[in-house]
Design a protein around this motif. Sequence first.
Motif, PDB file in Angstrom:
ATOM      1  N   ALA A 134      76.907  36.321  55.605  1.00 11.44           N
ATOM      2  CA  ALA A 134      76.686  35.617  56.863  1.00 11.44           C
ATOM      3  C   ALA A 134      76.331  34.176  56.541  1.00 11.44           C
ATOM      4  CB  ALA A 134      75.572  36.270  57.678  1.00 11.44           C
ATOM      5  N   ILE A 135      76.605  33.288  57.490  1.00 10.78           N
ATOM      6  CA  ILE A 135      76.306  31.873  57.339  1.00 10.78           C
ATOM      7  C   ILE A 135      75.398  31.436  58.481  1.00 10.78           C
ATOM      8  CG2 ILE A 135      77.288  29.541  57.478  1.00 10.78           C
ATOM      9  CD1 ILE A 135      79.782  30.636  56.075  1.00 10.78           C
ATOM     10  N   VAL A 136      74.320  30.754  58.121  1.00 10.68           N
ATOM     11  CA  VAL A 136      73.487  30.048  59.091  1.00 10.68           C
ATOM     12  C   VAL A 136      73.651  28.570  58.778  1.00 10.68           C
ATOM     13  CG1 VAL A 136      71.159  29.698  60.008  1.00 10.68           C
ATOM     14  CG2 VAL A 136      71.847  31.966  59.180  1.00 10.68           C
ATOM     15  N   MET A 137      73.948  27.756  59.783  1.00  9.49           N
ATOM     16  CA  MET A 137      74.304  26.376  59.493  1.00  9.49           C
ATOM     17  C   MET A 137      73.761  25.407  60.540  1.00  9.49           C
ATOM     18  SD  MET A 137      78.391  26.611  60.442  1.00  9.49           S
ATOM     19  CE  MET A 137      78.739  24.884  60.772  1.00  9.49           C
ATOM     20  N   LEU A 138      73.371  24.232  60.048  1.00  8.73           N
ATOM     21  CA  LEU A 138      73.149  23.074  60.905  1.00  8.73           C
ATOM     22  C   LEU A 138      73.766  21.899  60.166  1.00  8.73           C
ATOM     23  CD1 LEU A 138      69.886  21.985  62.778  1.00  8.73           C
ATOM     24  CD2 LEU A 138      71.820  20.501  62.254  1.00  8.73           C
ATOM     25  N   LEU A 139      74.978  21.553  60.571  1.00  6.93           N
ATOM     26  CA  LEU A 139      75.754  20.498  59.920  1.00  6.93           C
ATOM     27  C   LEU A 139      76.114  19.430  60.944  1.00  6.93           C
ATOM     28  CD1 LEU A 139      78.277  22.686  57.868  1.00  6.93           C
ATOM     29  CD2 LEU A 139      76.156  21.647  57.038  1.00  6.93           C
ATOM     30  N   ARG A 140      76.362  18.241  60.441  1.00  5.97           N
ATOM     31  CA  ARG A 140      76.814  17.145  61.311  1.00  5.97           C
ATOM     32  C   ARG A 140      77.685  16.192  60.497  1.00  5.97           C
ATOM     33  NH1 ARG A 140      75.681  11.860  62.687  1.00  5.97           N
ATOM     34  NH2 ARG A 140      75.837  11.325  64.924  1.00  5.97           N
ATOM     35  N   PHE A 141      78.923  15.992  60.962  1.00  6.62           N
ATOM     36  CA  PHE A 141      79.834  14.993  60.409  1.00  6.62           C
ATOM     37  C   PHE A 141      80.023  15.125  58.898  1.00  6.62           C
ATOM     38  CE2 PHE A 141      79.077  11.605  63.978  1.00  6.62           C
ATOM     39  CZ  PHE A 141      79.674  12.463  64.889  1.00  6.62           C
ATOM     40  N   ARG A 142      80.262  16.350  58.431  1.00 10.63           N
ATOM     41  CA  ARG A 142      80.524  16.564  57.003  1.00 10.63           C
ATOM     42  C   ARG A 142      82.008  16.356  56.699  1.00 10.63           C
ATOM     43  NH1 ARG A 142      75.642  15.875  55.104  1.00 10.63           N
ATOM     44  NH2 ARG A 142      75.682  14.660  57.051  1.00 10.63           N
ATOM     45  N   HIS A 143      82.298  15.959  55.477  1.00 11.05           N
ATOM     46  CA  HIS A 143      83.687  15.806  55.012  1.00 11.05           C
ATOM     47  C   HIS A 143      83.701  16.110  53.512  1.00 11.05           C
ATOM     48  CE1 HIS A 143      81.642  11.872  55.378  1.00 11.05           C
ATOM     49  NE2 HIS A 143      82.021  11.702  54.116  1.00 11.05           N
ATOM     50  N   HIS A 160      73.790  39.024  51.673  1.00 14.24           N
ATOM     51  CA  HIS A 160      73.534  37.668  51.188  1.00 14.24           C
ATOM     52  C   HIS A 160      73.781  36.682  52.326  1.00 14.24           C
ATOM     53  CE1 HIS A 160      74.823  34.185  48.297  1.00 14.24           C
ATOM     54  NE2 HIS A 160      73.569  34.035  48.721  1.00 14.24           N
ATOM     55  N   ILE A 161      72.729  35.993  52.726  1.00 18.00           N
ATOM     56  CA  ILE A 161      72.835  34.991  53.781  1.00 18.00           C
ATOM     57  C   ILE A 161      72.850  33.606  53.126  1.00 18.00           C
ATOM     58  CG2 ILE A 161      71.909  34.203  55.991  1.00 18.00           C
ATOM     59  CD1 ILE A 161      72.474  37.271  55.765  1.00 18.00           C
ATOM     60  N   VAL A 162      73.857  32.806  53.437  1.00 22.20           N
ATOM     61  CA  VAL A 162      73.932  31.436  52.921  1.00 22.20           C
ATOM     62  C   VAL A 162      73.633  30.478  54.070  1.00 22.20           C
ATOM     63  CG1 VAL A 162      75.399  29.693  51.847  1.00 22.20           C
ATOM     64  CG2 VAL A 162      75.572  32.088  51.129  1.00 22.20           C
ATOM     65  N   LEU A 163      72.639  29.625  53.841  1.00 17.14           N
ATOM     66  CA  LEU A 163      72.205  28.671  54.855  1.00 17.14           C
ATOM     67  C   LEU A 163      72.650  27.276  54.442  1.00 17.14           C
ATOM     68  CD1 LEU A 163      69.634  30.901  54.300  1.00 17.14           C
ATOM     69  CD2 LEU A 163      69.041  29.929  56.538  1.00 17.14           C
ATOM     70  N   LEU A 189      63.882  29.023  57.394  1.00 12.75           N
ATOM     71  CA  LEU A 189      64.559  30.218  57.905  1.00 12.75           C
ATOM     72  C   LEU A 189      64.936  31.167  56.762  1.00 12.75           C
ATOM     73  CD1 LEU A 189      66.873  28.574  60.603  1.00 12.75           C
ATOM     74  CD2 LEU A 189      64.906  30.069  61.034  1.00 12.75           C
ATOM     75  N   GLY A 190      65.354  30.602  55.629  1.00  9.01           N
ATOM     76  CA  GLY A 190      65.685  31.443  54.483  1.00  9.01           C
ATOM     77  C   GLY A 190      64.499  32.237  53.989  1.00  9.01           C
ATOM     78  N   LYS A 191      63.328  31.632  53.995  1.00  9.73           N
ATOM     79  CA  LYS A 191      62.116  32.348  53.581  1.00  9.73           C
ATOM     80  C   LYS A 191      61.799  33.493  54.538  1.00  9.73           C
ATOM     81  CE  LYS A 191      60.033  28.274  51.377  1.00  9.73           C
ATOM     82  NZ  LYS A 191      58.959  27.265  51.482  1.00  9.73           N
ATOM     83  N   GLY A 215      64.205  41.147  54.135  1.00 10.05           N
ATOM     84  CA  GLY A 215      64.881  41.773  53.014  1.00 10.05           C
ATOM     85  C   GLY A 215      66.274  41.287  52.689  1.00 10.05           C
ATOM     86  N   PHE A 216      66.659  40.119  53.174  1.00 15.91           N
ATOM     87  CA  PHE A 216      67.961  39.557  52.829  1.00 15.91           C
ATOM     88  C   PHE A 216      67.831  38.601  51.640  1.00 15.91           C
ATOM     89  CE2 PHE A 216      68.283  40.240  57.486  1.00 15.91           C
ATOM     90  CZ  PHE A 216      69.363  41.115  57.505  1.00 15.91           C
ATOM     91  N   LYS A 217      68.831  38.591  50.784  1.00 15.97           N
ATOM     92  CA  LYS A 217      68.924  37.537  49.788  1.00 15.97           C
ATOM     93  C   LYS A 217      69.428  36.290  50.502  1.00 15.97           C
ATOM     94  CE  LYS A 217      71.326  35.978  45.628  1.00 15.97           C
ATOM     95  NZ  LYS A 217      72.327  36.299  44.570  1.00 15.97           N
ATOM     96  N   CYS A 218      68.764  35.167  50.298  1.00 20.86           N
ATOM     97  CA  CYS A 218      69.137  33.938  50.990  1.00 20.86           C
ATOM     98  C   CYS A 218      69.322  32.792  49.996  1.00 20.86           C
ATOM     99  CB  CYS A 218      68.061  33.549  52.008  1.00 20.86           C
ATOM    100  SG  CYS A 218      67.928  34.715  53.385  1.00 20.86           S
ATOM    101  N   THR A 219      70.397  32.056  50.182  1.00 24.22           N
ATOM    102  CA  THR A 219      70.665  30.860  49.389  1.00 24.22           C
ATOM    103  C   THR A 219      70.801  29.677  50.319  1.00 24.22           C
ATOM    104  OG1 THR A 219      71.862  32.163  47.726  1.00 24.22           O
ATOM    105  CG2 THR A 219      72.225  29.790  47.720  1.00 24.22           C
ATOM    106  N   VAL A 220      70.061  28.606  50.024  1.00 25.77           N
ATOM    107  CA  VAL A 220      70.108  27.397  50.843  1.00 25.77           C
ATOM    108  C   VAL A 220      70.810  26.291  50.057  1.00 25.77           C
ATOM    109  CG1 VAL A 220      68.796  25.733  52.205  1.00 25.77           C
ATOM    110  CG2 VAL A 220      67.915  28.063  51.919  1.00 25.77           C
ATOM    111  N   LEU A 221      71.804  25.670  50.689  1.00 26.65           N
ATOM    112  CA  LEU A 221      72.563  24.583  50.088  1.00 26.65           C
ATOM    113  C   LEU A 221      72.237  23.269  50.791  1.00 26.65           C
ATOM    114  CD1 LEU A 221      76.047  26.364  49.751  1.00 26.65           C
ATOM    115  CD2 LEU A 221      73.991  26.582  48.327  1.00 26.65           C
ATOM    116  N   PHE A 222      72.389  22.162  50.074  1.00 22.48           N
ATOM    117  CA  PHE A 222      71.943  20.860  50.562  1.00 22.48           C
ATOM    118  C   PHE A 222      73.007  19.792  50.351  1.00 22.48           C
ATOM    119  CE2 PHE A 222      68.269  23.287  49.117  1.00 22.48           C
ATOM    120  CZ  PHE A 222      67.334  23.112  50.140  1.00 22.48           C
ATOM    121  N   SER A 223      72.815  18.650  51.024  1.00 22.81           N
ATOM    122  CA  SER A 223      73.550  17.425  50.711  1.00 22.81           C
ATOM    123  C   SER A 223      72.695  16.618  49.745  1.00 22.81           C
ATOM    124  CB  SER A 223      73.809  16.612  51.982  1.00 22.81           C
ATOM    125  OG  SER A 223      74.631  17.327  52.874  1.00 22.81           O
ATOM    126  N   LEU A 224      73.262  16.267  48.603  1.00 22.45           N
ATOM    127  CA  LEU A 224      72.495  15.603  47.548  1.00 22.45           C
ATOM    128  C   LEU A 224      73.049  14.220  47.217  1.00 22.45           C
ATOM    129  CD1 LEU A 224      72.066  18.568  45.026  1.00 22.45           C
ATOM    130  CD2 LEU A 224      70.522  17.885  46.882  1.00 22.45           C
TER     131      LEU A 224
END
Length: 332
Positions: A94-103, A32-35, A51-53, A60-69
Amino acid sequence: MKQFLLSLLAASGLMAADHVVYEPAGAAKGKHIVLLSGDEEYRSEESMPMLGKILSQRHGFKCTVLFSLGEDGTIVPTNGASLSHPEALDSADAIVMLLRFRHWDEATSKKFEAAVNRGVPIIALRTSTHAFSGYAKDSPFAVWNWNNATGGWGKKFLGETWVSHWGKHKFEATKGIIEAANANHPVLRGVSDLFGNTDVYEAAPPADAVILARGQILQGMTADTPPASYKKATAAKVEQDVNTPMMPVAWLRVVKNDAGTENKILATTMGAATDLTNEGLRRLVVNGVFWGLGQEVPEKADVSIVGDYQPTMYGFGGFQKGLKPEGFELAK
């Protein structure tokens, strides 16, 4: 009972999805890859689903994409306090990430921390060097702030925090030059012609980093423009030609976390949504997932785009308004 009711609402379609899941096509890898998307500038809300697609449908990986809403359920990258459905991190391999200034709030931050402490591999793009900012001084996560005296989460795990735009932002693009000494590393299999229309960041990864590619600053914004040549001072006040030596733009590390387990890290300061139109960069990211999971890296991973991908140009304030996670679901 609350969770049961939420599940019923979601199943009935009365509650809008706050994340997107891509089930694997073909032979499932069982991972399971979480993006994680969440930045104000480089359109990770567009690139992480792409990238998740690829990872799900091509590999063949299960992928979940999370967002800022935002409060209305639309994607609002400027909401640094938001990460939708952080529960996905509980089962991340595994984690794939592109984050900036999160809190994030404490509960969400703890889920991310727990995933890291399990030793999951991390593939971190562009502004992930300064992924976190704004945690209060009395927060247990204040040490993650990019401008913490220790350099924050980015410095500890990726090996670098925010330093400077080494190339001229929005004027000088990046050509990735493979590091000859490490050209045979599995993560570089099939990787060539690296290019991004973002600029090179100033970066000085520690001695334990395996440099995969360096960024040649170009005079213009297209791959066919010649290299730039002018003097500039580093953060340490050392003056040098901007391309001599070239700054690292992709590297690997293996880092011991606070729980005593190890995280395999692929960090790249490339990775805007527009950069990822480049086949070589997409392959680098996909290869990093295989390497991080301890799986055999394909000789030339299929990184062909699934569906349509026309990324929005990077820049503050220019993200597409009104997008919802459900808009990134695979076409039926």
